[in-house]
Scaffold this active site. Structure first.
Site, mmCIF file in Angstrom:
data_model
loop_
_atom_site.group_PDB
_atom_site.id
_atom_site.type_symbol
_atom_site.label_atom_id
_atom_site.label_comp_id
_atom_site.label_asym_id
_atom_site.label_seq_id
_atom_site.Cartn_x
_atom_site.Cartn_y
_atom_site.Cartn_z
ATOM 1 N N LYS A 13 0.817 -1.227 0.000
ATOM 2 C CA LYS A 13 0.000 0.000 0.000
ATOM 3 C C LYS A 13 0.843 1.267 0.000
ATOM 4 C CE LYS A 13 -2.543 -0.631 3.675
ATOM 5 N NZ LYS A 13 -2.384 -1.995 4.148
ATOM 6 N N ARG A 85 -11.311 2.207 7.898
ATOM 7 C CA ARG A 85 -11.210 0.766 8.093
ATOM 8 C C ARG A 85 -12.577 0.125 8.307
ATOM 9 N NH1 ARG A 85 -5.963 -1.211 9.997
ATOM 10 N NH2 ARG A 85 -4.708 0.608 10.485
ATOM 11 N N ARG A 124 11.592 -8.325 3.563
ATOM 12 C CA ARG A 124 11.704 -6.890 3.820
ATOM 13 C C ARG A 124 12.847 -6.609 4.797
ATOM 14 N NH1 ARG A 124 6.523 -3.178 5.231
ATOM 15 N NH2 ARG A 124 6.507 -4.239 7.232
ATOM 16 N N ARG A 157 12.467 -6.510 10.572
ATOM 17 C CA ARG A 157 11.640 -6.003 11.666
ATOM 18 C C ARG A 157 11.113 -7.164 12.493
ATOM 19 N NH1 ARG A 157 6.990 -1.881 9.986
ATOM 20 N NH2 ARG A 157 5.886 -3.703 10.725
ATOM 21 N N ARG A 168 -1.534 -10.439 12.198
ATOM 22 C CA ARG A 168 -1.940 -9.159 11.598
ATOM 23 C C ARG A 168 -2.950 -9.376 10.483
ATOM 24 N NH1 ARG A 168 3.971 -7.473 10.598
ATOM 25 N NH2 ARG A 168 3.277 -5.903 9.138
#
Ligand SMILES: [Zn+2]
Length: 216
Positions: A13, A85, A124, A157, A168
């Protein structure tokens, strides 16, 4: 053109939002940034964010509406990421735009599977010095351990591991999914397959919005 960009965590996104707001000259707003700004002035909000929870729906709505009213010039169009949301937030945002003689022109949904997201987020890397984000597959640094910009160390991360990602994803599904179904019934959603290279996704979005992309 006022655009809302939706999609699960890790669907790319942020990248698409930056490219789109550049291309279409939109004000790019991201609720993550707004919430962090708010947390600096409010201890209770700070503790909610630090515990990894979401700010309660109605409270977030009220904050965002006030922020928009105070900071967005009347003629400016917005690309919103991470908001709304919930259906209630969508309605509030739409009402606010209507008061300005505007509307939500497009809702883009970046569609991606859990498997593809786990693959993407596991690749990532983030610079522990300047915060620059890389992806070993789609946006690799010259050296996979060193930041191109500042020479800092590139790290994974903590919450980019498969277990956290699944949590998530599940959380996202319990919330945003309802909004997407609601918008889909109204024929408002432009679905885009997000399991493709960044440029391919971007061109597809522009095409679906009816905007010409640069030839190169
Ligand atoms: Zn760096």
């Amino acid at each position: 053109m006022n655009i809302v960009l939706l999609g699960p965590p890790g669907s790319g996104k942020g990248t698409q939002a930056e490219k789109l707001s550049d291309k279409l000259n939109l004000l790019y707003l991201q609720t993550g940034d707004l919430a962090r700004e708010w947390a600096e002035k409010n201890k209770r909000i700070k503790s909610i964010i630090e515990s990894g929870k979401l700010i309660p729906e109605k409270e977030m709505t009220a904050f965002v509406m006030q922020y928009l009213e105070e900071t967005v010039p009347p003629e400016r169009d917005i690309l919103f990421e991470g908001f709304p949301r919930f259906v209630s937030q969508f309605k509030s945002y739409q009402e606010w735009l209507t008061k300005r003689g505007k509307k939500i022109d497009a809702v883009i949904f970046l569609d991606s599977s859990e498997g593809a997201i786990i693959k993407r987020l596991s690749a990532r890397r983030i610079c522990d010095k300047c915060g620059e984000v890389y992806n070993l597959v789609t946006n690799p640094p010259k050296n996979k351990r060193v930041c191109d910009k500042c020479g800092g160390r590139l790290i994974l991360r903590k919450d980019d591991n498969p277990d956290s990602i699944r949590i998530r994803f599940k959380y996202y599904h319990g919330n945003t999914q309802k909004l997407i179904e609601y918008l889909d019934r109204k024929g408002l959603v432009i679905k885009v397959n997000a399991d493709r290279p960044i440029e391919v996704i971007f061109k597809d979005i522009l095409k679906k919005l009816g905007v010409k992309s640069d030839r190169n």
